[in-house]
Design a protein around this motif. Structure first.
Motif, mmCIF file in Angstrom:
data_model
loop_
_atom_site.group_PDB
_atom_site.id
_atom_site.type_symbol
_atom_site.label_atom_id
_atom_site.label_comp_id
_atom_site.label_asym_id
_atom_site.label_seq_id
_atom_site.Cartn_x
_atom_site.Cartn_y
_atom_site.Cartn_z
ATOM 1 N N PHE A 90 0.831 -1.196 0.000
ATOM 2 C CA PHE A 90 0.000 0.000 0.000
ATOM 3 C C PHE A 90 0.871 1.254 0.000
ATOM 4 N N SER A 91 0.282 2.362 -0.398
ATOM 5 C CA SER A 91 0.997 3.633 -0.447
ATOM 6 C C SER A 91 0.668 4.472 0.778
ATOM 7 N N VAL A 92 1.706 5.011 1.423
ATOM 8 C CA VAL A 92 1.491 5.845 2.608
ATOM 9 C C VAL A 92 2.209 7.184 2.475
ATOM 10 N N THR A 93 2.708 7.506 1.286
ATOM 11 C CA THR A 93 3.438 8.745 1.046
ATOM 12 C C THR A 93 2.724 9.556 -0.024
ATOM 13 N N ALA A 94 2.474 10.822 0.262
ATOM 14 C CA ALA A 94 1.766 11.685 -0.684
ATOM 15 C C ALA A 94 2.604 11.929 -1.935
ATOM 16 N N ASN A 95 1.907 12.093 -3.045
ATOM 17 C CA ASN A 95 2.502 12.490 -4.320
ATOM 18 C C ASN A 95 3.471 11.468 -4.907
ATOM 19 N N GLU A 96 3.281 10.209 -4.583
ATOM 20 C CA GLU A 96 4.044 9.169 -5.267
ATOM 21 C C GLU A 96 3.597 9.099 -6.732
ATOM 22 N N PRO A 97 4.482 8.658 -7.634
ATOM 23 C CA PRO A 97 4.065 8.528 -9.040
ATOM 24 C C PRO A 97 2.821 7.670 -9.235
ATOM 25 N N THR A 98 2.676 6.619 -8.432
ATOM 26 C CA THR A 98 1.500 5.761 -8.599
ATOM 27 C C THR A 98 0.206 6.529 -8.350
ATOM 28 N N GLU A 99 0.293 7.619 -7.571
ATOM 29 C CA GLU A 99 -0.885 8.434 -7.289
ATOM 30 C C GLU A 99 -1.406 9.106 -8.562
ATOM 31 N N GLN A 100 -0.520 9.281 -9.535
ATOM 32 C CA GLN A 100 -0.902 9.968 -10.766
ATOM 33 C C GLN A 100 -1.315 9.009 -11.875
ATOM 34 N N ILE A 101 -1.374 7.717 -11.546
ATOM 35 C CA ILE A 101 -1.722 6.711 -12.548
ATOM 36 C C ILE A 101 -3.028 6.028 -12.170
#
Length: 453
Positions: free
Chosen positions: A319-330
């Protein structure tokens, strides 16, 4: 109740016969996808106890293929069901005490009743609407994907979500009703107390019911709106105060409590990972899950001393717990291997793009990776790469089903990625974002770049 030679093949519009992009796959009407039936549900208030979420995930694993999704609007999706397994799934959801209101799904601020800085509790307004407008909200003559949003204010903004009907809390017990857009672009219609707000929404629902299942709020004639809403020309569009844009990670609220936001990478997780994470979270004091827009959820009740440990547990489970990771934009659909309709592995391509074109992910755009032309994961994106029987379609600022700017043969995708990387490197201005660069170059510029030797 409660899915290179650099030669560009001829770019034709894809055939999406038999696809139902506008359908809403409720428990009572599951949707056929490439990996079986899919159902989408939104628990009352977008809230589940840890126990309820565990039971729901376990039921999804028993009756589906063990893959769960949270959508861009914060709804739950269960994949891989069969005709005979939908009923037992629904029964287990009911037995868990999970209430899924009938009729139109109403989205609301995810931290309603928890965030001390909210102007009003969105759940109270939802209860008013359900109580007084229940028959209208359940009308079969409303569009299946009609959207109603209630923003009570507070730490996290719903400003980017587009809705047919927006209801936003204002000071002094007032609510602003607007239609057809996000926070900045919606048209304001009425401003008043809770009763006036319910009446205004009721009138809108009546208009939409009269127009039938294809009608959305944007289709209502301006003259008719002015006749029903005399305030329409005097209300100034009131954008929400700037609030935190990403919910992931640890956030301290105004009352001193902390909440933990988790995003499912590409909006998808396996049941085993969710169950293991929930067990760890519960042992650290978590008591509730709040579904959140942008494919994730908040964990409520964690002991502050356990935050670092729970963050590591979340990362260990993918899971993602960091803001603005590249995966957030996909925005990526399930892809080949999970969905029989998909022509390529969307997750593998996502990781390849992140690795080879890091400059693309500067926070300015949404990249849509769709295994087929249905475009389940997203609607309109700055750039979409869509799978087809002969390769990959590249679409600029459009839908997955739109005519592509370029069509690349399947074996030439590595070449296309190399050319896309060079395009961003060479053509983007010093102060220009990736999104603005692609918009300026347009379909012709992208097609030319992908053809270069």
């Amino acid at each position: 109740m409660r899915s290179a030679a650099g030669k560009i093949l001829e770019a034709e519009s894809p055939d999406i016969t038999g696809m139902h992009r506008g359908a809403c796959p409720a428990l009572a009407a599951p949707m056929q996808t490439g990996d079986g039936l899919l159902v989408r549900l939104r628990p009352a208030g977008g809230a589940l106890t840890i126990s309820q979420f565990r039971q729901l995930v376990s039921a999804a694993a028993r009756h589906g293929n063990g893959i769960l999704e949270i959508t861009a609007r914060g709804n739950l999706q269960i994949r891989g069901l069969e005709t005979g397994s939908v009923g037992p799934l629904a029964a287990e959801i009911d037995a868990a005490g999970i209430i899924v209101p009938e009729g139109v799904a109403i989205e609301m601020s995810p931290l309603h009743g928890v965030d001390a800085d909210e102007i009003a509790d969105a759940a109270d307004m939802e209860a008013e609407l359900r109580s007084k407008l229940g028959d209208l909200l359940s009308s079969p003559h409303l569009a299946p994907k009609l959207s109603i949003l209630i923003d009570g204010g507070g730490e996290f903004s719903l400003s980017a979500l587009v809705a047919d009907i927006r209801i936003a809390a204002q000071p002094a017990g007032q609510w602003l009703v607007s239609i057809a857009g996000d926070d900045a672009g919606a048209t304001p219609l009425a401003l008043g107390n809770a009763d006036a707000t319910v009446n205004a929404v009721g009138d809108l629902l009546q208009m939409l019911i009269t127009r039938g299942r294809r009608a959305r709020a944007r289709d209502i004639d301006a003259a008719i709106l002015r006749a029903h809403y005399p305030q329409i020309d005097s209300i100034r569009s009131t954008c929400s105060a700037q609030r935190k844009s990403s919910f992931v990670g640890v956030t301290r609220l105004g009352n001193g409590s902390t909440v933990f936001g988790v995003r499912l990478k590409f909006g998808q997780a396996r049941a085993a990972d969710l169950l293991s994470f929930l067990t760890s979270a519960e042992s650290a004091g978590a008591r509730e899950i709040r579904l959140a827009p942008d494919r994730g959820f908040f964990v409520i009740g964690l002991a502050e001393t356990a935050m670092l440990t729970i963050q590591k547990v979340a990362v260990d489970h993918g899971f993602s717990v960091t803001a603005n990771e590249p995966t957030e934009q996909i925005a990526a659909c399930a892809g080949a291997g999970a969905c029989a309709s998909a022509f390529y592995d969307t997750r593998a391509l996502a990781n390849q793009l992140i690795d080879q074109i890091p400059a693309l992910f500067d926070g300015s755009l949404k990249l849509h990776l769709s295994g087929c032309a249905k475009g389940c994961a997203h609607r309109r994106a700055a750039l979409a790469i869509v799978g087809s029987a002969v390769g990959y379609d590249f679409i600029v600022n459009g839908l997955a089903a739109d005519r592509p700017a370029a069509r690349i043969a399947g074996e030439r995708i590595d070449f296309a990625i190399e050319r896309l990387a060079r395009l961003i490197k060479d053509k983007r201005g010093a102060s220009e974002s990736s999104a603005d660069c692609l918009k300026r170059l347009g379909p012709n510029g992208l097609a030319e770049a992908l053809q270069q030797e």
